[in-house]
Enzyme design. Structure first.
Site, PDB file in Angstrom:
ATOM      1  N   LYS A 154       9.559 -51.918  18.187  1.00  0.00           N
ATOM      2  CA  LYS A 154      10.771 -52.717  18.223  1.00  0.00           C
ATOM      3  C   LYS A 154      11.444 -53.718  17.782  1.00  0.00           C
ATOM      4  O   LYS A 154      10.627 -54.164  19.019  1.00  0.00           O
ATOM      5  CB  LYS A 154      11.596 -50.715  18.596  1.00  0.00           C
ATOM      6  N   HIS A 246      16.142 -45.214  18.303  1.00  0.00           N
ATOM      7  CA  HIS A 246      16.060 -43.819  19.293  1.00  0.00           C
ATOM      8  C   HIS A 246      16.798 -43.054  18.786  1.00  0.00           C
ATOM      9  O   HIS A 246      16.600 -41.389  18.624  1.00  0.00           O
ATOM     10  CB  HIS A 246      16.723 -44.594  20.076  1.00  0.00           C
TER      11      HIS A 246
END
Ligand code: BG6
Length: 486
Positions: A154, A246
């Site tokens: 990411k 997340h």
């Protein structure tokens, strides 16, 4: 998650002199090697822009990095450092340099009798992804005589359009089945446990819906500030850095339906379906904050705008709270409250499920005081575990109620939890994509946050060491219990 046999392979790391390599990848690879998970004969080829390194000096550099990350000297053995590590410079993103990399890979494989199974890990800053993906594809490195897996970290884009462009570029060069997008939260044991806890226990699933659950809170609070990452964080902020990935992963695991099987596609399919049932979050359901000076664990800390590299009028959010809804039969009307921030009161990540109160408060007639909702709290970190809060009669005269906890702690029952990167690297070696982010999930997640990303929002200041700006309380609406995690 499922265990397959791991075949010998070449593990290529682009960006092998960077921060991620030293802090996470090398220690994880060393452990996997020491335990025999990484099969004998497998090699690691570090690739980076430096032309000053050769195999020998790169090995020395890696041994130093391992020592700096706290690995005891006796564990940094020759079999790992000398037996597995090699280096290839790639100073510029030119076709010639990628051809040279392809040639080096083939030579290494031939010399060490490897059959062409390859993992190519992009431990690179996101602006280097496009040239690396194109360079690898054009040099023919998306295919090999064995299997080839591409790993990217990411952030996967910085908004919906850039995420779509990244996916288009990936798919031009690699098949989706070859792509392993890492969100390291998915490698945490406690995050993997969400599905086991939900689907291996018959107790909770019948209650896991709008009839019985009043609200779901997901809090990921950090005490750290922006550290040395101001350049990245100034353009990212908490929404891009934490929520889109997340916290949204935690949300989809908590809310998804029972998969038809415990395999990668069935699980990832159900996770993507949750996002399909959600509408973009309107600005009035979001509160943005930025930390001011304050006290963390007894020490004075400065405001975000005083951190090195941060603009004195920065409006990057270091805190965000959201109220979200999932419009399906299971969840319609249940608020999902998401909250994350830096420089908060304590470091804690929890998912708190608040159940509805009993329909009639039977004991009030006897003068009972205190009637709290049952709450189930899954602690992701630290002090990992699960707590179930229930009501009990206080012994003695009258009918007085008090809340008590049933609790489970990993530290009391198991050995220390494995590092998330070790789990994820092992799964890549096994070819198991369950814990990796699929293309449609990434795009659906960015789509949710588009109105917020495009909005002109201010930031509410909050004192470092607090739970964020008080304006976040406004998102609770008529929920009497307030924020559960504190
Ligand atoms: C990263 C973010 O993805 O996750 C960081 O970029 C954050 O800003 C980190 O601190 C939190 O991860 P963990 O595993 O330390 O909770």
């Amino acid at each position: 998650m499922p265990t397959h046999k791991i075949e010998p392979h070449l593990f290529v790391i682009m960006g092998a002199t960077g921060d991620l390599m030293g802090r996470k990848l090398l220690p994880a690879l060393l452990n996997l090697s020491a335990r025999g998970t990484m099969p004998p004969g497998s090699l690691i080829l570090g690739v980076a822009i430096e032309t000053t390194f050769n195999d020998e000096s790169f090995r020395k550099h890696c041994a130093d990095e391992l020592a700096a990350s706290g690995v005891p000297g006796e564990e940094i053995g020759d079999s790992f450092v000398k037996g597995r590590l090699f280096y290839q410079g790639l100073p510029h993103s030119t076709p010639e340099n990628y051809q040279a990399l392809a040639a080096r890979i083939e030579t290494l494989e031939k010399d060490h009798h490897l059959s062409g199974n390859r993992i190519i890990y992009l431990a690179l800053p996101p602006d280097a992804f496009p040239s690396a993906i194109t360079g690898l594809g054009e040099a023919g490195l998306a295919n090999s005589p064995g299997w080839t897996r591409l790993v990217i970290e990411k952030p996967f884009g910085h908004d919906l359009t850039s995420a779509q462009q990244l996916n288009i570029l990936l798919h031009k060069n690699f098949d989706e089945e070859q792509v392993y997008r890492i969100d390291h939260f998915l490698g945490k044991e406690t995050v993997q446990n969400i599905l086991v806890f939900r689907f291996a226990n018959s107790l909770f699933e019948p209650l896991w819906n709008r009839d019985r659950i009043e609200s779901v809170e997901i809090t990921v609070a950090e005490t750290l500030g922006v550290e040395h990452r101001a350049k990245y964080y100034e353009t990212a902020g908490a929404l891009r850095d934490m929520v889109q990935n997340h916290l949204t992963q935690l949300l989809t695991l908590t809310a998804m339906e029972v998969p038809s099987a415990f395999d990668a596609e069935s699980i990832r399919h159900e996770k993507a379906k949750v996002l399909q049932c959600m509408s973009p979050v309107p600005i009035e359901d979001a509160v943005f904050g930025q930390y001011d000076a304050g006290v963390i664990e007894g020490a004075a800390v400065c405001a975000y705008r005083e951190e090195p590299g941060v603009a004195s009028d920065s409006d990057a959010e270091t805190f965000i709270a959201l109220r979200m809804e999932i419009n399906n039969w299971r969840w319609q009307g249940v608020p999902f409250l998401l909250r994350t921030g830096k420089r908060m009161k304590k470091r804690v990540s929890k998912i708190a499920i608040s159940f509805r109160c009993p329909p009639i408060l039977l004991f009030q007639a006897f003068g009972a005081t205190c009637m709290n909702a049952n709450t189930l709290v899954m602690t992701i970190q630290p002090d990992e575990g699960v707590d179930l809060k229930f009501e009990i009669k206080v012994p003695g005269e009258g009918v007085n109620l008090a809340s008590r906890n049933l609790h489970f702690r990993y530290s009391e029952a198991f050995k220390p939890l494995p590092d998330a990167y070790e789990t994820l690297l092992r799964d890549i070696m096994e070819g198991d994509t369950t814990l990796f982010v699929r293309d449609d999930w990434v795009e659906a997640s960015w789509a949710l946050y588009t109105p917020l990303l495009e909005s002109q929002h201010g930031v509410h200041p909050y004192a470092s060491g607090s739970w964020g700006p008080k304006e976040a309380d406004g998102l609770l609406g008529d929920l009497e219990h307030g924020w559960i995690v504190e």
